[in-house]
Design a protein around this motif. Structure first.
Motif, PDB file in Angstrom:
ATOM      1  N   SER A  61       5.877   4.554   2.116  1.00 44.55           N
ATOM      2  CA  SER A  61       6.329   5.909   2.344  1.00 44.55           C
ATOM      3  C   SER A  61       6.603   6.588   0.927  1.00 44.55           C
ATOM      4  O   SER A  61       6.929   7.677   1.039  1.00 44.55           O
ATOM      5  N   MET A  62       6.298   6.037   0.000  1.00 44.02           N
ATOM      6  CA  MET A  62       6.254   6.456  -1.338  1.00 44.02           C
ATOM      7  C   MET A  62       4.917   6.755  -2.216  1.00 44.02           C
ATOM      8  O   MET A  62       3.921   5.955  -1.718  1.00 44.02           O
ATOM      9  N   THR A  63       4.888   7.492  -3.010  1.00 47.86           N
ATOM     10  CA  THR A  63       3.626   7.584  -3.828  1.00 47.86           C
ATOM     11  C   THR A  63       3.905   6.788  -5.248  1.00 47.86           C
ATOM     12  O   THR A  63       4.668   6.214  -5.393  1.00 47.86           O
ATOM     13  N   VAL A  64       2.544   6.581  -5.758  1.00 49.91           N
ATOM     14  CA  VAL A  64       2.750   5.709  -6.903  1.00 49.91           C
ATOM     15  C   VAL A  64       3.405   6.408  -8.203  1.00 49.91           C
ATOM     16  O   VAL A  64       4.166   5.516  -8.720  1.00 49.91           O
ATOM     17  N   GLU A  65       3.407   7.571  -8.007  1.00 50.49           N
ATOM     18  CA  GLU A  65       4.150   8.284  -9.100  1.00 50.49           C
ATOM     19  C   GLU A  65       5.748   8.172  -8.939  1.00 50.49           C
ATOM     20  O   GLU A  65       6.406   7.697  -9.805  1.00 50.49           O
ATOM     21  N   THR A  88      15.355 -15.015   2.523  1.00 49.28           N
ATOM     22  CA  THR A  88      15.788 -13.779   1.823  1.00 49.28           C
ATOM     23  C   THR A  88      14.660 -13.202   1.285  1.00 49.28           C
ATOM     24  O   THR A  88      14.323 -11.910   1.432  1.00 49.28           O
ATOM     25  N   GLY A  89      13.736 -13.991   0.790  1.00 50.08           N
ATOM     26  CA  GLY A  89      12.455 -13.513   0.093  1.00 50.08           C
ATOM     27  C   GLY A  89      11.599 -12.708   1.422  1.00 50.08           C
ATOM     28  O   GLY A  89      10.864 -11.589   1.091  1.00 50.08           O
ATOM     29  N   ARG A  90      11.505 -13.358   2.316  1.00 49.24           N
ATOM     30  CA  ARG A  90      10.842 -12.807   3.398  1.00 49.24           C
ATOM     31  C   ARG A  90      11.224 -11.394   3.703  1.00 49.24           C
ATOM     32  O   ARG A  90      10.293 -10.799   4.219  1.00 49.24           O
ATOM     33  N   ILE A  91      12.512 -11.504   3.873  1.00 54.22           N
ATOM     34  CA  ILE A  91      13.039 -10.145   4.487  1.00 54.22           C
ATOM     35  C   ILE A  91      12.781  -9.026   3.673  1.00 54.22           C
ATOM     36  O   ILE A  91      12.571  -8.087   3.886  1.00 54.22           O
ATOM     37  N   PHE A  92      13.185  -9.446   2.454  1.00 56.57           N
ATOM     38  CA  PHE A  92      12.957  -8.290   1.410  1.00 56.57           C
ATOM     39  C   PHE A  92      11.554  -7.821   1.319  1.00 56.57           C
ATOM     40  O   PHE A  92      11.190  -6.759   1.152  1.00 56.57           O
ATOM     41  N   ALA A  93      10.612  -8.881   1.452  1.00 50.09           N
ATOM     42  CA  ALA A  93       9.127  -8.634   1.310  1.00 50.09           C
ATOM     43  C   ALA A  93       8.765  -7.702   2.299  1.00 50.09           C
ATOM     44  O   ALA A  93       8.092  -6.448   2.107  1.00 50.09           O
ATOM     45  N   GLY A  94       9.450  -7.619   3.591  1.00 48.42           N
ATOM     46  CA  GLY A  94       9.162  -6.847   4.569  1.00 48.42           C
ATOM     47  C   GLY A  94       9.618  -5.500   4.290  1.00 48.42           C
ATOM     48  O   GLY A  94       8.997  -4.463   4.413  1.00 48.42           O
ATOM     49  N   HIS A  95      10.936  -5.345   4.008  1.00 49.62           N
ATOM     50  CA  HIS A  95      11.529  -3.964   3.599  1.00 49.62           C
ATOM     51  C   HIS A  95      10.528  -3.500   2.589  1.00 49.62           C
ATOM     52  O   HIS A  95      10.404  -2.050   2.548  1.00 49.62           O
ATOM     53  N   LEU A  96      10.311  -4.204   1.599  1.00 54.60           N
ATOM     54  CA  LEU A  96       9.643  -3.497   0.336  1.00 54.60           C
ATOM     55  C   LEU A  96       8.210  -3.080   0.618  1.00 54.60           C
ATOM     56  O   LEU A  96       7.928  -1.806   0.259  1.00 54.60           O
ATOM     57  N   ARG A  97       7.508  -3.648   1.591  1.00 48.69           N
ATOM     58  CA  ARG A  97       6.478  -2.986   1.921  1.00 48.69           C
ATOM     59  C   ARG A  97       6.524  -1.669   2.705  1.00 48.69           C
ATOM     60  O   ARG A  97       5.711  -0.564   2.788  1.00 48.69           O
ATOM     61  N   ALA A  98       7.579  -1.765   3.618  1.00 53.85           N
ATOM     62  CA  ALA A  98       7.875  -0.735   4.382  1.00 53.85           C
ATOM     63  C   ALA A  98       8.236   0.609   3.573  1.00 53.85           C
ATOM     64  O   ALA A  98       7.822   1.691   3.743  1.00 53.85           O
ATOM     65  N   ILE A  99       9.144   0.518   2.544  1.00 51.12           N
ATOM     66  CA  ILE A  99       9.635   1.472   1.748  1.00 51.12           C
ATOM     67  C   ILE A  99       8.524   2.132   0.782  1.00 51.12           C
ATOM     68  O   ILE A  99       8.274   3.199   0.479  1.00 51.12           O
ATOM     69  N   ILE A 100       7.572   1.087   0.157  1.00 47.55           N
ATOM     70  CA  ILE A 100       6.652   1.385  -0.792  1.00 47.55           C
ATOM     71  C   ILE A 100       5.555   2.121  -0.032  1.00 47.55           C
ATOM     72  O   ILE A 100       4.896   3.314  -0.354  1.00 47.55           O
ATOM     73  N   VAL A 152       0.960  -1.111  -0.182  1.00 45.63           N
ATOM     74  CA  VAL A 152      -0.225  -0.157   0.069  1.00 45.63           C
ATOM     75  C   VAL A 152       0.820   1.279   0.038  1.00 45.63           C
ATOM     76  O   VAL A 152       1.781   1.338   0.804  1.00 45.63           O
ATOM     77  N   THR A 153       0.651   1.992  -0.798  1.00 43.18           N
ATOM     78  CA  THR A 153       1.428   3.276  -1.123  1.00 43.18           C
ATOM     79  C   THR A 153       1.078   4.262  -0.079  1.00 43.18           C
ATOM     80  O   THR A 153       0.092   4.269   0.589  1.00 43.18           O
ATOM     81  N   LYS A 154       1.830   5.503  -0.020  1.00 46.10           N
ATOM     82  CA  LYS A 154       1.849   6.784   0.678  1.00 46.10           C
ATOM     83  C   LYS A 154       0.050   6.975   0.313  1.00 46.10           C
ATOM     84  O   LYS A 154      -0.427   7.807   1.379  1.00 46.10           O
ATOM     85  N   GLN A 155      -0.437   6.893  -0.678  1.00 44.64           N
ATOM     86  CA  GLN A 155      -1.630   7.384  -1.030  1.00 44.64           C
ATOM     87  C   GLN A 155      -2.752   6.444  -0.916  1.00 44.64           C
ATOM     88  O   GLN A 155      -3.954   6.566  -1.161  1.00 44.64           O
ATOM     89  N   GLY A 156      -2.369   5.498  -0.290  1.00 46.16           N
ATOM     90  CA  GLY A 156      -3.402   4.439   0.067  1.00 46.16           C
ATOM     91  C   GLY A 156      -3.864   3.572  -0.942  1.00 46.16           C
ATOM     92  O   GLY A 156      -5.039   2.833  -1.274  1.00 46.16           O
ATOM     93  N   ILE A 157      -3.079   3.558  -2.047  1.00 48.84           N
ATOM     94  CA  ILE A 157      -3.452   2.778  -3.377  1.00 48.84           C
ATOM     95  C   ILE A 157      -2.550   1.295  -3.128  1.00 48.84           C
ATOM     96  O   ILE A 157      -1.466   1.420  -2.948  1.00 48.84           O
ATOM     97  N   SER A 158      -3.082   0.157  -3.449  1.00 48.00           N
ATOM     98  CA  SER A 158      -2.701  -1.065  -3.164  1.00 48.00           C
ATOM     99  C   SER A 158      -1.904  -1.228  -4.522  1.00 48.00           C
ATOM    100  O   SER A 158      -2.494  -1.140  -5.620  1.00 48.00           O
ATOM    101  N   LEU A 159      -0.691  -1.975  -4.597  1.00 48.62           N
ATOM    102  CA  LEU A 159      -0.014  -2.132  -5.812  1.00 48.62           C
ATOM    103  C   LEU A 159       0.402  -3.639  -5.724  1.00 48.62           C
ATOM    104  O   LEU A 159       1.214  -4.016  -4.194  1.00 48.62           O
ATOM    105  N   HIS A 160       0.455  -4.187  -6.502  1.00 49.44           N
ATOM    106  CA  HIS A 160       1.051  -5.406  -6.574  1.00 49.44           C
ATOM    107  C   HIS A 160       2.419  -5.392  -7.182  1.00 49.44           C
ATOM    108  O   HIS A 160       2.704  -5.116  -8.268  1.00 49.44           O
ATOM    109  N   VAL A 161       3.587  -5.540  -6.370  1.00 47.36           N
ATOM    110  CA  VAL A 161       4.927  -5.620  -6.786  1.00 47.36           C
ATOM    111  C   VAL A 161       5.601  -6.895  -6.769  1.00 47.36           C
ATOM    112  O   VAL A 161       5.419  -7.733  -6.099  1.00 47.36           O
ATOM    113  N   ARG A 162       6.287  -7.050  -8.056  1.00 43.12           N
ATOM    114  CA  ARG A 162       6.858  -8.365  -8.152  1.00 43.12           C
ATOM    115  C   ARG A 162       8.615  -7.874  -8.416  1.00 43.12           C
ATOM    116  O   ARG A 162       8.947  -7.238  -9.112  1.00 43.12           O
ATOM    117  N   ALA A 163       9.258  -8.442  -7.524  1.00 45.25           N
ATOM    118  CA  ALA A 163      10.860  -8.369  -7.533  1.00 45.25           C
ATOM    119  C   ALA A 163      11.707  -9.600  -7.517  1.00 45.25           C
ATOM    120  O   ALA A 163      11.205 -10.734  -7.072  1.00 45.25           O
TER     121      ALA A 163
END
Length: 399
Positions: free
Chosen positions: A117-121, A103-115, A61-72
């Motif tokens: 704090s950011m906008t979709v743009e 490793t996947g779990r660790i990065f998934a947590g960090h990814l959710r935290a950083i996204i 979920v982004t800073k704007q409250g929009i859900s994004l499906h992210v694949r990394a």
């Protein structure tokens, strides 16, 4: 060799039993070379040092409250240093596949935290920034378990059915479409202009080709016409030269014929006319002399005889003149002068005879006024004096 073990290049050999390893580790770490291991007393295990991969698919979920499906995708491995090998060995040696899961779990947590704090743009336009922040926040935690991350790639970001990303990209799509249309129109215009230029070039080439062909055809026709006219022209020139030569010959023949006519007809006619005139003059002089002789009774018979013979003498002289080859320089006048000279000579002889008969000297001869008309203006020549002296001598002999 019995008991000697060598790890693979992408493996770390862990020897447990006997002495402890570095930092009080329960095993010793061997990489890049072999080691003699006592059977039964020592136990060896191998930890992979090769590259591993972990895939993360997470809904954030982004800073704007929009859900994004992210694949990394995360590429990681065990660190090459002994400490990292010991940390990874203590955690994953019995189940090394757990490295990818953890490793996947660790990065998934960090990814959710950083996204969060950011906008979709920012997420859409700054994927590299997102990946760098995730790596920075997970580096310390990954180092604790003996793993290092070589790369993190954000493969896809999708907002599902919300359509936010599509709406966000609509202006850009419109601008891109507009630019694409403009570019297409420019390309079409350029293509049309190129076709027109090509058509003009082709037309110009066709025109030049037609002009060259026409000039060549005209030159060929002109050469053929000249070749066709060469024979008649040469024949005409030859005929013209022949006619000129014939004309010149005719002119020369005409001039020659004119000279011949003058010599054959005109000159004889003039000579005949002069002869007739001389005879007429002589006859007139004879009649005059006869008249004078009739008036003078003391003329002797010889004078009468000479007077009678004078026309015959003149006639004979004129006859000889008609057949003579005389070059007359001044035409009929010159011929008349010759005839008059003959008559004058005859009269001079007669005058001399008369004077001798009368006993008169040459100095006592009658004046020119008393002389016949044919003798007026006449001058005696030395030949005439000689002829007269001969005549006197002849008369003297006859007497």
């Amino acid at each position: 060799m019995f008991g000697y073990r060598v790890p693979a290049p992408d493996q770390a050999m862990l020897i447990s039993g006997g002495r402890r390893g570095l930092g009080g580790a329960p095993f010793r770490v061997v990489t890049g070379h072999g080691k003699f291991v006592l059977p039964v007393f020592r136990k060896t295990r191998f930890l992979t040092l090769s590259m591993c991969e972990s895939e993360v698919t997470e809904t954030c979920v982004t800073k704007q409250g929009i859900s994004l499906h992210v694949r990394a995708v995360i590429a990681f491995k065990v660190g090459n240093d002994t400490e990292s090998i010991i940390n990874a060995g203590q955690r994953f040696l019995s189940d090394q596949d757990q490295m990818s899961v953890l490793t996947g779990r660790i990065f998934a947590g960090h990814l959710r935290a950083i996204i969060g704090s950011m906008t979709v743009e920012e997420i859409v336009t700054e994927r590299q920034k997102l990946a760098a922040e995730v790596l920075d926040t997970s580096k310390t935690e990954m180092a604790k378990i003996g793993l290092i991350v070589d790369s993190l790639q954000i493969q896809s970001i999708d907002d599902g059915d919300t359509g936010y990303i599509d709406a966000m990209s609509a202006p850009h799509k419109a601008a891109i479409q507009r630019q694409a249309q403009i570019a297409q129109a420019q390309a079409t215009q350029a293509a049309v202009e190129a076709e027109q230029v090509a058509a003009r070039n082709q037309a110009e080439y066709a025109r030049q080709t037609a002009v060259v062909k026409a000039e060549y055809s005209a030159e060929v026709d002109r050469a053929q016409a000249q070749a066709a006219q060469a024979g008649p022209l040469a024949q005409a020139h030859a005929q013209q030269e022949v006619l000129a030569a014939q004309t010149e010959l005719a002119q020369k023949q005409a001039a020659l014929r004119q000279q011949q006519l003058v010599a054959e007809i005109v000159k004889p006619a003039e000579a005949e006319a002069e002869r007739i005139r001389v005879l007429a003059v002589a006859d007139a002089e004879r009649m005059k002399i006869q008249a004078e002789a009739a008036a003078s009774h003391d003329r002797v018979a010889l004078d009468r005889m000479l007077i009678d013979q004078l026309p015959q003498i003149v006639k004979e002289a004129a006859g000889g003149l008609a057949g003579a080859n005389v070059n007359v320089l001044n035409g009929a006048d010159g011929l008349g002068e010759i005839a008059a000279g003959l008559v004058a000579q005859g009269l001079t002889i007669l005058d001399s005879v008369r004077q001798n008969l009368n006993g008169q000297s040459p100095d006592t001869r009658p004046d020119k006024a008393d002389a016949p008309l044919a003798l007026q203006g006449y001058t005696r020549t030395p030949d005439e004096d000689t002829d007269e002296a001969g005549a006197e001598n002849g008369r003297t002999g006859q007497a």
